[in-house]
Design a protein around this motif. Structure first.
Motif, PDB file in Angstrom:
ATOM      1  N   LYS A  42       0.946  -1.241  -0.025  1.00  0.00           N
ATOM      2  CA  LYS A  42       0.169  -0.086   0.180  1.00  0.00           C
ATOM      3  C   LYS A  42       1.012   1.184  -0.140  1.00  0.00           C
ATOM      4  N   ALA A  43       2.068   1.191   0.715  1.00  0.00           N
ATOM      5  CA  ALA A  43       2.972   2.459   0.459  1.00  0.00           C
ATOM      6  C   ALA A  43       3.522   2.515  -0.528  1.00  0.00           C
ATOM      7  N   LYS A  44       3.778   1.341  -1.194  1.00  0.00           N
ATOM      8  CA  LYS A  44       4.422   1.549  -2.603  1.00  0.00           C
ATOM      9  C   LYS A  44       3.396   2.213  -3.632  1.00  0.00           C
ATOM     10  N   ASP A  45       2.154   1.496  -3.561  1.00  0.00           N
ATOM     11  CA  ASP A  45       1.087   2.177  -4.249  1.00  0.00           C
ATOM     12  C   ASP A  45       0.847   3.681  -4.241  1.00  0.00           C
ATOM     13  N   ARG A  46       1.010   4.170  -3.197  1.00  0.00           N
ATOM     14  CA  ARG A  46       0.857   5.531  -3.050  1.00  0.00           C
ATOM     15  C   ARG A  46       1.865   6.548  -3.374  1.00  0.00           C
ATOM     16  N   CYS A  47       3.135   5.921  -3.473  1.00  0.00           N
ATOM     17  CA  CYS A  47       4.280   6.744  -3.909  1.00  0.00           C
ATOM     18  C   CYS A  47       4.183   6.862  -5.495  1.00  0.00           C
TER      19      CYS A  47
END
Length: 48
Positions: A42-47
């Motif tokens: 999820k953190a990667k998707d937000r970046c």
């Protein structure tokens, strides 16, 4: 004025040693590993 936070639990001897060893090399359950992977994705998707 705010009251200072008092320390409660103090580990000594074998308990302190075991806690320190665990903090150096924590163990994770399968559920925890899945949750960590999900959070990382999820953190990667937000970046992006």
């Amino acid at each position: 004025m705010a009251k200072p936070v008092e320390r409660g639990l103090v580990l000594k001897g074998k308990d302190a040693r075991r806690f320190h060893e665990y903090m150096e090399r924590p163990t994770y359950t399968d559920d925890a590993r899945r949750l960590i992977r999900l959070a990382a994705q999820k953190a990667k998707d937000r970046c992006l």
